[in-house]
Structures are given as C-alpha cells and as structure tokens.
Design a protein around this motif. Structure first.
Motif, PDB file in Angstrom:
ATOM      1  N   SER A  48     -17.737  26.789  43.961  1.00  0.00           N
ATOM      2  CA  SER A  48     -16.546  27.371  43.327  1.00  0.00           C
ATOM      3  C   SER A  48     -15.522  26.290  43.004  1.00  0.00           C
ATOM      4  O   SER A  48     -14.420  26.263  43.540  1.00  0.00           O
ATOM      5  CB  SER A  48     -15.930  28.449  44.224  1.00  0.00           C
ATOM      6  N   GLN A  49     -15.914  25.396  42.095  1.00  0.00           N
ATOM      7  CA  GLN A  49     -14.945  24.456  41.540  1.00  0.00           C
ATOM      8  C   GLN A  49     -13.963  25.225  40.663  1.00  0.00           C
ATOM      9  O   GLN A  49     -12.783  24.885  40.590  1.00  0.00           O
ATOM     10  CB  GLN A  49     -15.678  23.390  40.719  1.00  0.00           C
ATOM     11  N   LEU A  50     -14.462  26.279  40.014  1.00  0.00           N
ATOM     12  CA  LEU A  50     -13.636  27.171  39.217  1.00  0.00           C
ATOM     13  C   LEU A  50     -13.101  28.298  40.099  1.00  0.00           C
ATOM     14  O   LEU A  50     -13.565  28.501  41.216  1.00  0.00           O
ATOM     15  CB  LEU A  50     -14.459  27.762  38.064  1.00  0.00           C
ATOM     16  N   GLU A  51     -12.155  29.037  39.575  1.00  0.00           N
ATOM     17  CA  GLU A  51     -11.577  30.180  40.285  1.00  0.00           C
ATOM     18  C   GLU A  51     -12.499  31.380  40.101  1.00  0.00           C
ATOM     19  O   GLU A  51     -12.200  32.321  39.358  1.00  0.00           O
ATOM     20  CB  GLU A  51     -10.178  30.474  39.733  1.00  0.00           C
ATOM     21  N   LEU A  52     -13.656  31.327  40.764  1.00  0.00           N
ATOM     22  CA  LEU A  52     -14.660  32.371  40.578  1.00  0.00           C
ATOM     23  C   LEU A  52     -14.198  33.694  41.175  1.00  0.00           C
ATOM     24  O   LEU A  52     -13.591  33.742  42.246  1.00  0.00           O
ATOM     25  CB  LEU A  52     -15.977  31.953  41.238  1.00  0.00           C
ATOM     26  N   SER A  53     -14.536  34.773  40.496  1.00  0.00           N
ATOM     27  CA  SER A  53     -14.268  36.121  40.978  1.00  0.00           C
ATOM     28  C   SER A  53     -15.595  36.780  41.347  1.00  0.00           C
ATOM     29  O   SER A  53     -16.669  36.296  40.962  1.00  0.00           O
ATOM     30  CB  SER A  53     -13.594  36.943  39.875  1.00  0.00           C
ATOM     31  N   PRO A  54     -15.550  37.903  42.067  1.00  0.00           N
ATOM     32  CA  PRO A  54     -16.799  38.625  42.326  1.00  0.00           C
ATOM     33  C   PRO A  54     -17.533  39.003  41.034  1.00  0.00           C
ATOM     34  O   PRO A  54     -18.758  38.981  40.989  1.00  0.00           O
ATOM     35  CB  PRO A  54     -16.325  39.866  43.092  1.00  0.00           C
ATOM     36  N   HIS A  55     -16.789  39.318  39.967  1.00  0.00           N
ATOM     37  CA  HIS A  55     -17.425  39.622  38.680  1.00  0.00           C
ATOM     38  C   HIS A  55     -18.139  38.393  38.124  1.00  0.00           C
ATOM     39  O   HIS A  55     -19.247  38.492  37.585  1.00  0.00           O
ATOM     40  CB  HIS A  55     -16.383  40.120  37.682  1.00  0.00           C
ATOM     41  N   ASP A  56     -17.501  37.222  38.266  1.00  0.00           N
ATOM     42  CA  ASP A  56     -18.149  35.978  37.845  1.00  0.00           C
ATOM     43  C   ASP A  56     -19.448  35.771  38.618  1.00  0.00           C
ATOM     44  O   ASP A  56     -20.466  35.346  38.052  1.00  0.00           O
ATOM     45  CB  ASP A  56     -17.235  34.777  38.089  1.00  0.00           C
ATOM     46  N   ALA A  57     -19.399  36.047  39.917  1.00  0.00           N
ATOM     47  CA  ALA A  57     -20.588  35.861  40.752  1.00  0.00           C
ATOM     48  C   ALA A  57     -21.730  36.767  40.283  1.00  0.00           C
ATOM     49  O   ALA A  57     -22.900  36.359  40.288  1.00  0.00           O
ATOM     50  CB  ALA A  57     -20.256  36.135  42.213  1.00  0.00           C
ATOM     51  N   LYS A  58     -21.383  37.968  39.878  1.00  0.00           N
ATOM     52  CA  LYS A  58     -22.390  38.895  39.349  1.00  0.00           C
ATOM     53  C   LYS A  58     -23.015  38.330  38.071  1.00  0.00           C
ATOM     54  O   LYS A  58     -24.238  38.385  37.878  1.00  0.00           O
ATOM     55  CB  LYS A  58     -21.743  40.252  39.081  1.00  0.00           C
ATOM     56  N   ARG A  59     -22.189  37.777  37.187  1.00  0.00           N
ATOM     57  CA  ARG A  59     -22.690  37.190  35.939  1.00  0.00           C
ATOM     58  C   ARG A  59     -23.562  35.960  36.220  1.00  0.00           C
ATOM     59  O   ARG A  59     -24.577  35.751  35.553  1.00  0.00           O
ATOM     60  CB  ARG A  59     -21.522  36.822  35.032  1.00  0.00           C
ATOM     61  N   LEU A  60     -23.172  35.170  37.214  1.00  0.00           N
ATOM     62  CA  LEU A  60     -23.973  34.004  37.586  1.00  0.00           C
ATOM     63  C   LEU A  60     -25.340  34.442  38.106  1.00  0.00           C
ATOM     64  O   LEU A  60     -26.364  33.822  37.797  1.00  0.00           O
ATOM     65  CB  LEU A  60     -23.244  33.172  38.640  1.00  0.00           C
ATOM     66  N   ARG A  61     -25.345  35.514  38.885  1.00  0.00           N
ATOM     67  CA  ARG A  61     -26.624  36.023  39.393  1.00  0.00           C
ATOM     68  C   ARG A  61     -27.518  36.457  38.242  1.00  0.00           C
ATOM     69  O   ARG A  61     -28.720  36.159  38.215  1.00  0.00           O
ATOM     70  CB  ARG A  61     -26.377  37.190  40.352  1.00  0.00           C
ATOM     71  N   GLU A  62     -26.931  37.144  37.271  1.00  0.00           N
ATOM     72  CA  GLU A  62     -27.691  37.597  36.113  1.00  0.00           C
ATOM     73  C   GLU A  62     -28.215  36.409  35.299  1.00  0.00           C
ATOM     74  O   GLU A  62     -29.252  36.521  34.620  1.00  0.00           O
ATOM     75  CB  GLU A  62     -26.814  38.498  35.245  1.00  0.00           C
ATOM     76  N   ALA A  63     -27.519  35.274  35.387  1.00  0.00           N
ATOM     77  CA  ALA A  63     -27.939  34.066  34.667  1.00  0.00           C
ATOM     78  C   ALA A  63     -29.010  33.281  35.419  1.00  0.00           C
ATOM     79  O   ALA A  63     -29.488  32.264  34.918  1.00  0.00           O
ATOM     80  CB  ALA A  63     -26.738  33.167  34.407  1.00  0.00           C
ATOM     81  N   GLY A  64     -29.367  33.753  36.614  1.00  0.00           N
ATOM     82  CA  GLY A  64     -30.438  33.118  37.364  1.00  0.00           C
ATOM     83  C   GLY A  64     -30.001  32.214  38.502  1.00  0.00           C
ATOM     84  O   GLY A  64     -30.840  31.585  39.153  1.00  0.00           O
TER      85      GLY A  64
END
Length: 224
Positions: A181-197
């Motif tokens: 989390s170098q960026l200000e990641l949110s739980p929604h971001d984490a969901k998108r990252l999971r979808e990206a693999g």
C-alpha cells in the motif's frame, strides 16, 4: 525447495490473504492486525522505511522483538535489508523463529539469501523493466512484491492506470504477485486488485495508521 505452507497455499489458491507490514516493531500493532483478520505479518531489518520515517536495526538488535512476535504463531515475513542484509547464520535463525519469506529490492539481492530456507519475495522498483520482471519470476519459488510506485505517488489514490500497471505485472509472470500500500488503497481498490489477479494486498502504515486502534479498524474493513 521451500515449504508449501498454509500461507503460500492461500496465495496460490486464490484465498487473497491480508498481509500487514508493521509501521514499527510493536507487538500490540501485530496483535491488532491479526485480531482484525490479517493472515501474515511483515517486519523489517537493516532498513529505513520511507513511508513512516522509521529505521529498523540489525538482526541482533531486533531479535528480542522477533522472539515475542514468533509466539503469536502467525506466518511471518521479513524485509531483510537494503545495502546491509542478514548473514547466512541470521537467515537460518529467522527460519528457526518461524519466518517463511524474506523481501529485498532486487538490486539488494545477494546470493547467500537465496540459499536460505526462507522463500524469496523480491521487490520490483519504479524502474523495473518487463525484462527484469520476467527474470525475477524465473527465480524458483519466488513471490513478487510490486513496489512500483514512485515516492511522489505515496499516499495518493489508485487510478485506472495504476491498476493496469499492476495487472501487467501479473500477466507477465506465473508466480504470486502482492501489492504494497504505497498508494492510499481502499477496500474497493483491494477488490479490484484481486480481480486483476493480485494474490494479496500488503497493508502498511499509509493504510493502517500507526496505532493499534487504527490498525484494527483498517484491517477489519479489508477483511470484510
């Protein structure tokens, strides 16, 4: 060569475990993270942590904390250093304490580290080329940490372009990729990252704060 631990199986099996990087060596921070749903804890050696301004000492200096942390019984990872890294004997001692993975920027990788029982987690940098990414992925048994954001982007929101960069790393390799989390990641971001693999988020102080209360609140949101 490396143990197929429950944590590694969670990474490769799509379970999306939460890894927490401690802002400082504080047992209450680790306990708060685990209580809120974190799977693994990452600590530091021989390093200056840019996101928090914290300096971490040598293995002998940090050993008392590691002894306490090991008693929590969770998967443990260590950022092993920068120009200075642990000796072979210190890497063996970390393994005995229950550490199962070590992390350094690829420029700081030294051959003796790859002879240790700890699984390598080489970190990419902002300048890592596709060729470098591919060569790192050829390291047997490795996990890649996609630390690809420049310092001036720290604490900013994740953009679609950032997501595409992370997804490009995933598509270029066949090993687990984790995103710090170098960026200000949110739980929604984490969901998108999971979808990206992406195999797991690595939540540090930018997201978790540096108190047990903020740690618990943040990690719980991601776990839910």
């Amino acid at each position: 060569m490396y143990q197929e631990t429950p944590f590694y199986k969670a990474l490769t099996g799509g379970e999306y475990p939460i890894i927490v990087s401690l802002a400082r060596h504080d047992l209450d921070l680790a306990k708060a993270a685990l209580d809120a749903g974190a799977t693994a804890i990452k600590t530091h050696l021989n390093a200056y942590h840019r996101a928090t301004g914290t300096s971490f000492g040598s293995f002998s200096e940090e050993r008392p904390f590691f002894d306490k942390l090991a008693k929590l019984g969770c998967p443990l990872l260590v950022m092993a250093g920068q120009e200075t890294v642990p000796s072979s004997e210190e890497m063996a001692a970390l393994a005995e304490l229950g550490f199962e993975g070590f992390n350094v920027y690829i420029d700081h990788m030294q051959p003796h580290l790859l002879q240790s029982p700890l699984r390598p987690m080489p970190a990419l940098s902002t300048t890592s080329t596709p060729e470098v990414v591919t060569s790192i992925a050829n390291m047997p048994g490795c996990i890649i940490e996609a630390s690809i954001m420049p310092f001036e982007r720290y604490r900013t929101a994740m953009t679609d372009a950032d997501l595409e960069r992370y997804a490009a790393v995933v598509s270029a390799v066949d090993v687990p990729v984790i995103v710090p989390s170098q960026l200000e990641l949110s739980p929604h971001d984490a969901k998108r990252l999971r979808e990206a693999g992406i195999s797991a988020p690595l939540l540090g102080a930018i997201v978790t704060g540096d108190t047990p209360r903020s740690m618990h609140q943040s990690v719980k949101q991601f776990a839910q």
